[in-house]
Design an enzyme around this catalytic site. Sequence first.
Site, PDB file in Angstrom:
ATOM      1  N   SER A  45       0.851  -1.185   0.000  1.00 30.04           N
ATOM      2  CA  SER A  45       0.000   0.000   0.000  1.00 30.04           C
ATOM      3  C   SER A  45       0.894   1.245   0.000  1.00 30.04           C
ATOM      4  CB  SER A  45      -0.891  -0.006   1.239  1.00 30.04           C
ATOM      5  OG  SER A  45      -0.088  -0.061   2.386  1.00 30.04           O
ATOM      6  N   SER A 294       5.664   4.190  10.614  1.00 32.32           N
ATOM      7  CA  SER A 294       5.791   2.825  10.133  1.00 32.32           C
ATOM      8  C   SER A 294       4.424   2.270   9.737  1.00 32.32           C
ATOM      9  CB  SER A 294       6.432   1.972  11.227  1.00 32.32           C
ATOM     10  OG  SER A 294       5.620   0.872  11.565  1.00 32.32           O
ATOM     11  N   LYS A 295       4.371   1.664   8.563  1.00 34.04           N
ATOM     12  CA  LYS A 295       3.088   1.148   8.068  1.00 34.04           C
ATOM     13  C   LYS A 295       2.530   0.075   8.999  1.00 34.04           C
ATOM     14  CE  LYS A 295       3.847   0.977   3.315  1.00 34.04           C
ATOM     15  NZ  LYS A 295       3.566   0.380   2.010  1.00 34.04           N
ATOM     16  N   ARG A 296       3.426  -0.596   9.711  1.00 31.12           N
ATOM     17  CA  ARG A 296       2.992  -1.662  10.588  1.00 31.12           C
ATOM     18  C   ARG A 296       2.336  -1.092  11.851  1.00 31.12           C
ATOM     19  NH1 ARG A 296       5.918  -4.447  13.932  1.00 31.12           N
ATOM     20  NH2 ARG A 296       7.767  -3.287  13.341  1.00 31.12           N
TER      21      ARG A 296
END
Length: 541
Positions: A45, A294-296
């Site tokens: 994404s 952070s995408k996480r």
Amino acid sequence: MDFKDLADLIFPNAKPVEYYEEKYPSRDLKEGAVVTRVAPSPTGSTHIGTLYQALVARTIAKQSEGVFFVRIEDTDTKREVEGGIDNITSSLNYFGLGPDEGMISGSEEKGNYGPYKQSSRKEIYESFAKKLISEGKAYPCFCTEEELTADREKQERIKRRPGYYGVWAKCRNISPEKAIERIKAGEKYVIRFKSPGNEARKIKVSDGIKGKITFPENDLDIIIIKSDGLPTYHFAHCVDDHLMRTTHVIRGDEWLSSVPLHIQLFEQSGFKAPKYCHIAPIMKNDNGNKRKLSKRKDPEAGVSYFAEIGVLPEAVKEYLLNIANSQFESWRKGNKDKSIEEFQFQLNKMSVSGALFDFTKLFDVSKNVISRLSADEVYNYSYEWANKYDEELANLLKDKDYSLKVFGIERNNSNKPRKDLAKWSDVKENIRYMFEKPTEFDFGKIDGDEAKKVIEEYLKIYDINDDKQTWFDKMKDVAEKCGYAREVKEFKASPEKWPGHVGDVSTVIRVALTGRQNTPDLYEIMQVLGKDEVEKRLKDM
Ligand code: GLU
């Protein structure tokens, strides 16, 4: 046997580089026009950092009447995810950051400097690698993974800088004859750049954002073509940004330390190096520690999050400009109605260390953006959002005529519209009382019996046809009748004389009708609710 024979053996069919130099001529742009790009890898994404870079790069290109293009860097096939390119192109489009050239969907591109997807440019890299090999500036390296690991461990043990350089660069001096022999014998190899650098020498670079920086020269013989035949980022960047005639490489500052290498690659290839501009990443304050988004861990790191909570793309962009350029805010204050495209962006005013992502500021910006919309626009956006994300809100908004009146409160005919909506996911709670009778009431300092009396008195004289002045005078009449001060001023002068003032009386009516002590203009609310609903709600009380 010489380097040329070696190059012919490795890339027998590669076209001469002149072919590409002619195919992609210098761009015919006006003096001072810059050519920028965003070059994401399709690994999932879209990250807010990609959007941020695209915004900066596009803004710089647009305001100089230059070109902004999108190149997809998909040479790391292991990290690529299905639909990754579509994801990037549709995110850029959604945020109004579509390019002049480059990839416009997973499979389509536009422009004369393509292909804009690196995996489709294999032959081009081969031509340029071949030229370097034939000039003795690149060479095949036969070192195995095991050998390289053993060297790395040894370097660590004897406290040497890691990497393939100097005595560690075992294949750099293999003669062309020997190399040809080994290739013919079927040995596996990669192509490495033969760095002419010396770590003890320094180079000075003027970064468009970070300013002047001194680096040691690069002396690493980095891989330029991997064993799968595809280029590494370093080489692809050099070839692509040269042939695509990029003038300004605007990218994340994780690449800053690669600048000495990149400048050397450009020089050795005979290209003019672009102007480098390294953007600090957007950071997050994590319990006092500053770290990269952070995408996480952080939903706001993925750009789809903003669509999900219903923040307008325009607001996200405006917010990003705020954190990108410190003068944006004062420009906006002086230019309330201008499009952000009119702001003169300056790269050298960007922060050198990473700006913090701040939701409060984002929502503030967003409230301002929404306050500039018409009731029609607010309706259309929130209905569209609701149809995707919130069925209950979509049901509330089915009656378009009524909804338009609701959104028109303190918006239509108001030169100072309310700023109480930051995102479409706020709408439901914001306007629910206009559609459903409230169920909870808190009259503040007035107790239930008092409130009842006020409502009863008010119901006697309420008339939907009153103009605002008459409406307000009647509030005062009710105040007087119930023993409250008619005017706030007179109450303030001698507060001991009354239990409260006209404001407390209108609070009772407001709470009875809306369940809230704080709402937009009560007169307008009552006009929109209509006579029957107002009377019903007051009587039910
Ligand atoms: N593909 C690189 C990345 O994802 C792009 C760096 C650049 O803009 O040159 O970080």
